[in-house]
Design a protein around this motif. Structure first.
Motif, short mmCIF file in Angstrom:
data_model
loop_
_atom_site.label_atom_id
_atom_site.label_comp_id
_atom_site.label_asym_id
_atom_site.label_seq_id
_atom_site.Cartn_x
_atom_site.Cartn_y
_atom_site.Cartn_z
N PHE A 281 42.58 -24.22 -30.05
CA PHE A 281 42.66 -22.79 -29.76
C PHE A 281 41.31 -22.10 -29.98
O PHE A 281 40.95 -21.20 -29.22
N ASP A 282 40.57 -22.51 -31.01
CA ASP A 282 39.30 -21.85 -31.29
C ASP A 282 38.29 -22.05 -30.16
O ASP A 282 37.60 -21.11 -29.75
N THR A 283 38.17 -23.29 -29.67
CA THR A 283 37.22 -23.54 -28.58
C THR A 283 37.72 -22.93 -27.28
O THR A 283 36.93 -22.46 -26.46
N TYR A 284 39.04 -22.91 -27.08
CA TYR A 284 39.61 -22.30 -25.87
C TYR A 284 39.34 -20.80 -25.85
O TYR A 284 38.98 -20.23 -24.80
N VAL A 285 39.49 -20.16 -27.01
CA VAL A 285 39.22 -18.72 -27.10
C VAL A 285 37.77 -18.43 -26.79
O VAL A 285 37.44 -17.48 -26.07
N TYR A 286 36.88 -19.25 -27.33
CA TYR A 286 35.45 -19.04 -27.07
C TYR A 286 35.12 -19.21 -25.59
O TYR A 286 34.40 -18.40 -25.01
N ARG A 287 35.69 -20.25 -24.99
CA ARG A 287 35.37 -20.55 -23.61
C ARG A 287 36.02 -19.58 -22.62
O ARG A 287 35.36 -19.07 -21.71
N GLU A 288 37.31 -19.30 -22.83
CA GLU A 288 38.05 -18.49 -21.88
C GLU A 288 38.08 -16.99 -22.25
O GLU A 288 38.31 -16.16 -21.39
N GLY A 289 37.88 -16.72 -23.53
CA GLY A 289 37.97 -15.33 -23.96
C GLY A 289 36.64 -14.67 -24.19
O GLY A 289 36.29 -13.69 -23.52
N LEU A 291 33.34 -15.81 -23.77
CA LEU A 291 32.35 -15.93 -22.70
C LEU A 291 32.75 -15.13 -21.46
O LEU A 291 31.89 -14.62 -20.74
N ALA A 292 34.05 -15.01 -21.22
CA ALA A 292 34.53 -14.26 -20.05
C ALA A 292 34.76 -12.79 -20.37
O ALA A 292 35.13 -12.02 -19.47
N GLY A 293 34.56 -12.37 -21.62
CA GLY A 293 34.74 -10.96 -21.98
C GLY A 293 36.19 -10.53 -22.10
O GLY A 293 36.48 -9.33 -22.06
N GLU A 294 37.12 -11.49 -22.25
CA GLU A 294 38.54 -11.14 -22.38
C GLU A 294 38.88 -10.89 -23.85
O GLU A 294 39.51 -11.70 -24.53
N PHE A 295 38.47 -9.73 -24.35
CA PHE A 295 38.63 -9.44 -25.77
C PHE A 295 40.10 -9.28 -26.16
O PHE A 295 40.51 -9.69 -27.25
N SER A 296 40.89 -8.71 -25.30
CA SER A 296 42.31 -8.53 -25.61
C SER A 296 43.01 -9.89 -25.70
O SER A 296 43.83 -10.12 -26.60
N PHE A 297 42.70 -10.76 -24.77
CA PHE A 297 43.30 -12.10 -24.78
C PHE A 297 42.88 -12.87 -26.03
O PHE A 297 43.70 -13.54 -26.67
N THR A 298 41.61 -12.76 -26.39
CA THR A 298 41.12 -13.42 -27.59
C THR A 298 41.85 -12.93 -28.83
O THR A 298 42.23 -13.72 -29.70
N THR A 299 42.06 -11.62 -28.91
CA THR A 299 42.77 -11.05 -30.06
C THR A 299 44.22 -11.51 -30.10
O THR A 299 44.78 -11.76 -31.18
N ALA A 300 44.85 -11.63 -28.94
CA ALA A 300 46.24 -12.09 -28.88
C ALA A 300 46.35 -13.52 -29.40
O ALA A 300 47.29 -13.86 -30.14
N VAL A 301 45.40 -14.37 -29.06
CA VAL A 301 45.42 -15.74 -29.55
C VAL A 301 45.24 -15.77 -31.07
O VAL A 301 45.94 -16.48 -31.79
N GLY A 302 44.31 -14.95 -31.57
CA GLY A 302 44.10 -14.88 -33.01
C GLY A 302 45.32 -14.37 -33.74
O GLY A 302 45.66 -14.87 -34.83
#
Length: 329
Positions: A281-289, A291-302
């Motif tokens: 999940f951590d590497t997926y968030v970095y790659r998909e969230g 780097l792509a600027g998807e801050f809301s998605f990153t926060t949802a994963v966290g």
């Protein structure tokens, strides 16, 4: 005593009690002030850690709100549109979700069953060493890897085990053995990750167990020797039971980090070849969230990871207290 004197005495009695109570409150206040002044050095020592948790742990909790928004940095928290659970639906509906979950849980299980017991074993062994110089030397040696950056650890691993020009692989090739594709073969990744954790953090994590063993009453060992118990029996029946409460508390806290594998460590030894077993999940968030600027998605994963950790902590703490042991809270 006549009636008039009796009445005057009765009127003075409440004043006397009030004065005594007032004097007592003043003494308590003075004692509290003295204790507070005496503890000022301790408060100053606590202050940096307290500020760290307030600034970097508690204040950022307000940002959880963006997990339910389509956050735009230019609109801010107040004006970004609400999307409800859309970000969570995106996470659970992602094609890689079950792969990420499987990899995360497998690596966490390896940490729990292989890495978690290592500091306990090391602390028990060091506790049996009677030569003070040798004991301090071993402690220093095993503590040192903790202060080495994961960047350096990954770099050393690559230099030693690179398939084509790694030092160990070159040595194996000169001796007629096949090269070990440690960095490129997915079957080696999980064990490599766990062994690096053990090598780097075992000595540091053993400190708390050594501190717990230092509090054991020496008379217990003396009584065991009188009863004819050997070193193994002393370790099994005195040293290890004295660590039970510490082990349980740290185990409960460790369960809260099941979904946190450690981004830096994974990212540095991950590559396109072993991603099928190293993507978490951590590497997926970095790659998909990120780097792509998807801050809301990153926060949802966290938030999802934190929720799973909270449930596991509460469940483990409940079961621990049900069994008669002391939990975290």
């Amino acid at each position: 005593m006549n009636k008039k004197q009796t009445a005057n005495a009765a009127l003075q009695l409440p004043d006397t009690k009030w004065n005594e109570a007032h004097h007592s409150r003043q003494e308590l206040r003075k004692q509290s002030i003295r204790l507070w002044k005496r503890g000022i050095p301790l408060y100053l020592m606590i202050l940096p850690g307290l500020l760290y948790f307030i600034i970097f742990r508690y204040i950022p909790m307000g940002g959880i709100i963006i997990a339910f928004q389509q956050y735009d940095p230019f609109d801010g928290f107040l004006h970004s549109p609400w999307v409800g659970f859309e970000n969570f639906q995106k996470l659970f509906g992602a094609p890689d979700f079950w792969v990420l979950l499987r990899n995360t849980l497998i690596l966490s299980a390896m940490n729990i069953f292989l890495f978690f017991p290592a500091p306990i074993v090391l602390a028990l062994l060091l506790n049996e060493v009677r030569n003070a110089l040798f004991k301090r030397t071993v402690q220093t040696v095993v503590y040192m890897p903790h202060f080495i950056s994961w960047v350096v650890v990954a770099g050393i691993t690559i230099v030693l085990f690179a398939t084509q020009d790694g030092a160990i692989n070159n040595l194996l090739a000169t001796k007629g053995f096949a090269r070990i594709e440690l960095m490129t073969d997915p079957q080696y990744f999980r064990m490599l990750y766990t062994l690096q954790n053990i090598w780097k953090e075992t000595g540091w994590n053993a400190i708390i167990f050594l501190a717990a063993l230092a509090s054991v009453d020496p008379s217990q060992y003396e009584a065991a020797v009188v009863d004819g118990a050997g070193r193994w029996h002393q370790m099994w029946h005195i040293s290890l039971p004295s660590l039970r409460s510490t082990i349980l508390i740290l185990f409960i806290l460790r369960l809260g980090q099941v979904m946190d594998i450690g981004f830096e460590h994974i990212y540095l030894i991950q590559n396109s070849v072993n991603r099928s077993v190293s993507d978490v999940f951590d590497t997926y968030v970095y790659r998909e969230g990120v780097l792509a600027g998807e801050f809301s998605f990153t926060t949802a994963v966290g938030l999802f990871k934190s929720f799973v950790g909270l449930i596991l902590i509460m469940l483990a703490n409940f079961l621990t207290k049900k069994s008669g042991e002391e939990g975290v809270y």
